[in-house]
Design a protein around this motif. Structure first.
Motif, PDB file in Angstrom:
ATOM      1  N   GLN A 126      40.514   9.817  35.984  1.00  0.00           N
ATOM      2  CA  GLN A 126      40.582   8.688  35.059  1.00  0.00           C
ATOM      3  C   GLN A 126      41.604   7.704  35.625  1.00  0.00           C
ATOM      4  O   GLN A 126      42.753   7.668  35.196  1.00  0.00           O
ATOM      5  CB  GLN A 126      40.986   9.169  33.657  1.00  0.00           C
ATOM      6  CG  GLN A 126      39.950  10.077  32.995  1.00  0.00           C
ATOM      7  CD  GLN A 126      40.449  10.629  31.671  1.00  0.00           C
ATOM      8  OE1 GLN A 126      41.462  11.321  31.611  1.00  0.00           O
ATOM      9  NE2 GLN A 126      39.739  10.334  30.601  1.00  0.00           N
ATOM     10  N   PRO A 127      41.207   6.898  36.596  1.00  0.00           N
ATOM     11  CA  PRO A 127      42.148   6.113  37.398  1.00  0.00           C
ATOM     12  C   PRO A 127      42.936   5.045  36.656  1.00  0.00           C
ATOM     13  O   PRO A 127      43.904   4.528  37.191  1.00  0.00           O
ATOM     14  CB  PRO A 127      41.248   5.493  38.473  1.00  0.00           C
ATOM     15  CG  PRO A 127      39.886   5.497  37.881  1.00  0.00           C
ATOM     16  CD  PRO A 127      39.818   6.725  37.037  1.00  0.00           C
ATOM     17  N   THR A 128      42.548   4.699  35.441  1.00  0.00           N
ATOM     18  CA  THR A 128      43.285   3.654  34.722  1.00  0.00           C
ATOM     19  C   THR A 128      44.154   4.214  33.600  1.00  0.00           C
ATOM     20  O   THR A 128      44.804   3.457  32.888  1.00  0.00           O
ATOM     21  CB  THR A 128      42.304   2.631  34.122  1.00  0.00           C
ATOM     22  OG1 THR A 128      41.457   3.286  33.163  1.00  0.00           O
ATOM     23  CG2 THR A 128      41.452   1.996  35.208  1.00  0.00           C
ATOM     24  N   ILE A 129      44.176   5.533  33.451  1.00  0.00           N
ATOM     25  CA  ILE A 129      44.895   6.151  32.336  1.00  0.00           C
ATOM     26  C   ILE A 129      46.039   7.015  32.866  1.00  0.00           C
ATOM     27  O   ILE A 129      45.817   7.901  33.692  1.00  0.00           O
ATOM     28  CB  ILE A 129      43.942   7.013  31.483  1.00  0.00           C
ATOM     29  CG1 ILE A 129      42.782   6.155  30.960  1.00  0.00           C
ATOM     30  CG2 ILE A 129      44.693   7.657  30.328  1.00  0.00           C
ATOM     31  CD1 ILE A 129      41.726   6.940  30.212  1.00  0.00           C
ATOM     32  N   PRO A 130      47.275   6.783  32.418  1.00  0.00           N
ATOM     33  CA  PRO A 130      48.408   7.602  32.872  1.00  0.00           C
ATOM     34  C   PRO A 130      48.338   9.022  32.311  1.00  0.00           C
ATOM     35  O   PRO A 130      47.945   9.226  31.163  1.00  0.00           O
ATOM     36  CB  PRO A 130      49.622   6.853  32.329  1.00  0.00           C
ATOM     37  CG  PRO A 130      49.103   6.092  31.155  1.00  0.00           C
ATOM     38  CD  PRO A 130      47.691   5.727  31.489  1.00  0.00           C
ATOM     39  N   HIS A 131      48.728   9.988  33.122  1.00  0.00           N
ATOM     40  CA  HIS A 131      48.640  11.393  32.728  1.00  0.00           C
ATOM     41  C   HIS A 131      49.930  12.148  33.039  1.00  0.00           C
ATOM     42  O   HIS A 131      50.663  11.800  33.962  1.00  0.00           O
ATOM     43  CB  HIS A 131      47.516  12.105  33.490  1.00  0.00           C
ATOM     44  CG  HIS A 131      46.142  11.811  33.000  1.00  0.00           C
ATOM     45  ND1 HIS A 131      45.465  10.678  33.346  1.00  0.00           N
ATOM     46  CD2 HIS A 131      45.309  12.516  32.192  1.00  0.00           C
ATOM     47  CE1 HIS A 131      44.264  10.689  32.784  1.00  0.00           C
ATOM     48  NE2 HIS A 131      44.150  11.783  32.078  1.00  0.00           N
ATOM     49  N   LEU A 132      50.156  13.184  32.254  1.00  0.00           N
ATOM     50  CA  LEU A 132      51.117  14.220  32.608  1.00  0.00           C
ATOM     51  C   LEU A 132      50.310  15.325  33.272  1.00  0.00           C
ATOM     52  O   LEU A 132      49.376  15.866  32.682  1.00  0.00           O
ATOM     53  CB  LEU A 132      51.816  14.756  31.357  1.00  0.00           C
ATOM     54  CG  LEU A 132      52.691  15.994  31.581  1.00  0.00           C
ATOM     55  CD1 LEU A 132      53.916  15.638  32.407  1.00  0.00           C
ATOM     56  CD2 LEU A 132      53.096  16.614  30.249  1.00  0.00           C
ATOM     57  N   PHE A 133      50.645  15.643  34.506  1.00  0.00           N
ATOM     58  CA  PHE A 133      49.907  16.630  35.290  1.00  0.00           C
ATOM     59  C   PHE A 133      50.769  17.881  35.411  1.00  0.00           C
ATOM     60  O   PHE A 133      51.859  17.841  35.983  1.00  0.00           O
ATOM     61  CB  PHE A 133      49.592  16.040  36.666  1.00  0.00           C
ATOM     62  CG  PHE A 133      48.873  16.966  37.605  1.00  0.00           C
ATOM     63  CD1 PHE A 133      47.777  17.684  37.198  1.00  0.00           C
ATOM     64  CD2 PHE A 133      49.295  17.092  38.921  1.00  0.00           C
ATOM     65  CE1 PHE A 133      47.101  18.522  38.076  1.00  0.00           C
ATOM     66  CE2 PHE A 133      48.635  17.920  39.808  1.00  0.00           C
ATOM     67  CZ  PHE A 133      47.535  18.636  39.383  1.00  0.00           C
ATOM     68  N   ILE A 134      50.303  19.001  34.839  1.00  0.00           N
ATOM     69  CA  ILE A 134      51.024  20.273  34.893  1.00  0.00           C
ATOM     70  C   ILE A 134      50.257  21.217  35.811  1.00  0.00           C
ATOM     71  O   ILE A 134      49.092  21.526  35.567  1.00  0.00           O
ATOM     72  CB  ILE A 134      51.172  20.890  33.492  1.00  0.00           C
ATOM     73  CG1 ILE A 134      51.937  19.936  32.566  1.00  0.00           C
ATOM     74  CG2 ILE A 134      51.891  22.240  33.573  1.00  0.00           C
ATOM     75  CD1 ILE A 134      52.039  20.421  31.126  1.00  0.00           C
ATOM     76  N   GLU A 135      50.917  21.666  36.865  1.00  0.00           N
ATOM     77  CA  GLU A 135      50.292  22.508  37.882  1.00  0.00           C
ATOM     78  C   GLU A 135      50.909  23.909  37.823  1.00  0.00           C
ATOM     79  O   GLU A 135      52.092  24.086  38.101  1.00  0.00           O
ATOM     80  CB  GLU A 135      50.513  21.884  39.257  1.00  0.00           C
ATOM     81  CG  GLU A 135      49.892  22.637  40.405  1.00  0.00           C
ATOM     82  CD  GLU A 135      50.229  21.999  41.745  1.00  0.00           C
ATOM     83  OE1 GLU A 135      49.296  21.755  42.528  1.00  0.00           O
ATOM     84  OE2 GLU A 135      51.427  21.730  42.002  1.00  0.00           O
ATOM     85  N   VAL A 136      50.104  24.901  37.438  1.00  0.00           N
ATOM     86  CA  VAL A 136      50.556  26.285  37.333  1.00  0.00           C
ATOM     87  C   VAL A 136      50.024  27.058  38.541  1.00  0.00           C
ATOM     88  O   VAL A 136      48.816  27.084  38.782  1.00  0.00           O
ATOM     89  CB  VAL A 136      50.054  26.932  36.028  1.00  0.00           C
ATOM     90  CG1 VAL A 136      50.581  28.358  35.902  1.00  0.00           C
ATOM     91  CG2 VAL A 136      50.474  26.099  34.817  1.00  0.00           C
ATOM     92  N   CYS A 137      50.924  27.678  39.297  1.00  0.00           N
ATOM     93  CA  CYS A 137      50.538  28.322  40.561  1.00  0.00           C
ATOM     94  C   CYS A 137      50.962  29.789  40.583  1.00  0.00           C
ATOM     95  O   CYS A 137      51.977  30.170  39.993  1.00  0.00           O
ATOM     96  CB  CYS A 137      51.192  27.608  41.737  1.00  0.00           C
ATOM     97  SG  CYS A 137      50.954  25.818  41.762  1.00  0.00           S
ATOM     98  N   PHE A 138      50.200  30.601  41.309  1.00  0.00           N
ATOM     99  CA  PHE A 138      50.526  32.027  41.403  1.00  0.00           C
ATOM    100  C   PHE A 138      49.878  32.639  42.643  1.00  0.00           C
ATOM    101  O   PHE A 138      48.936  32.090  43.209  1.00  0.00           O
ATOM    102  CB  PHE A 138      50.066  32.773  40.142  1.00  0.00           C
ATOM    103  CG  PHE A 138      48.637  32.487  39.749  1.00  0.00           C
ATOM    104  CD1 PHE A 138      47.584  33.194  40.321  1.00  0.00           C
ATOM    105  CD2 PHE A 138      48.342  31.503  38.820  1.00  0.00           C
ATOM    106  CE1 PHE A 138      46.267  32.924  39.968  1.00  0.00           C
ATOM    107  CE2 PHE A 138      47.028  31.223  38.458  1.00  0.00           C
ATOM    108  CZ  PHE A 138      45.988  31.934  39.034  1.00  0.00           C
ATOM    109  N   ARG A 139      50.409  33.792  43.035  1.00  0.00           N
ATOM    110  CA  ARG A 139      49.862  34.586  44.122  1.00  0.00           C
ATOM    111  C   ARG A 139      50.039  36.068  43.784  1.00  0.00           C
ATOM    112  O   ARG A 139      50.863  36.426  42.948  1.00  0.00           O
ATOM    113  CB  ARG A 139      50.574  34.298  45.450  1.00  0.00           C
ATOM    114  CG  ARG A 139      50.367  32.904  46.016  1.00  0.00           C
ATOM    115  CD  ARG A 139      48.966  32.689  46.536  1.00  0.00           C
ATOM    116  NE  ARG A 139      48.845  31.435  47.278  1.00  0.00           N
ATOM    117  CZ  ARG A 139      48.571  30.259  46.727  1.00  0.00           C
ATOM    118  NH1 ARG A 139      48.408  30.171  45.408  1.00  0.00           N
ATOM    119  NH2 ARG A 139      48.469  29.172  47.476  1.00  0.00           N
TER     120      ARG A 139
END
Length: 223
Positions: A126-139
């Motif tokens: 959604q290139p015109t809308i600001p977002h909070l991006f939360i990235e959850v990572c694991f191994r």
């Protein structure tokens, strides 16, 4: 992308037994196996997510009547620059962890967990809308001490200023990417609200362990 999904769903059945990694690598030879240090994860060798969604099992897409190979990741450095690899920092045991705008690496038994957040003013979906991006990572750690990506469940919940209440979950391979729209200070304004509050995250890989993370992003103008 479907081939990668399939690989991640099967990863544990291979990595957790002697000789399994070699079988896994042979079966999914179109993926990228950097074997850098103790990181033996399989990576999708395509940097463009949109192209990855269209690619077949061999990493090719059909353009007109021609098949074009879109695999462009050939080094571990590229993966690092794209933010797809685990961070270098680590903790040797599980503990209550509460960090601001992210969680540093936590290692417990044979699991590794970390989080990043980004206050993004543009996103490809959604290139015109600001977002909070939360990235959850694991191994997960397999035999002989090698780390690999696999399928697991996470759940996040928060009620923070600038975003509001949100609750969501994913059950797939790492990373789990959660997006939430950031509000403006008033209708028609180009000033974003400050994003502040606490988010809780459950990670099934550590027995539904709950982590807490503080969000603290100031108000700023949309770019």
């Amino acid at each position: 992308m479907e081939r990668y999904d399939e690989a991640m769903s099967e990863a544990e059945s291979y990595y957790d037994r002697e000789g399994g990694y070699e079988e896994f690598k042979s079966k999914y030879s179109s993926l990228y196996f950097p074997e850098e240090g103790d990181d033996y994860s399989a990576y999708l060798p395509i940097s463009d997510n949109n192209k990855a969604k269209l690619a077949n099992a061999d990493g090719k897409i059909l353009i007109g009547s021609q098949e074009v190979d879109v695999r462009d990741i050939t080094t571990y450095k590229q993966l690092v620059e794209l933010g797809k690899t685990p961070p270098n920092e680590s903790k040797v045991s599980l503990m209550e962890t509460s960090n601001v705008n992210g969680i540093s690496t936590v290692i417990h038994n044979n699991r590794k967990f970390w989080m990043n957040t980004y206050h993004v003013n543009q996103h490809s979906m959604q290139p015109t809308i600001p977002h909070l991006f939360i990235e959850v990572c694991f191994r997960k750690k397999g035999v002989f001490g090698i780390w690999y990506n696999y399928k697991s469940y996470t759940e996040i919940e928060g009620n923070v200023s600038g975003v509001g209440y949100f609750k969501s979950n994913l059950n797939t391979f790492s990373s789990h990417d959660y997006l939430n729209i950031i509000k403006v200070v008033s209708p028609g304004s180009d000033i974003l609200q400050a994003v502040r509050g606490t988010v809780t995250i459950k990670f099934r890989g550590m027995g539904d362990k709950t982590f807490k993370m503080t969000l603290d992003y100031p108000s700023e103008k949309k770019k």
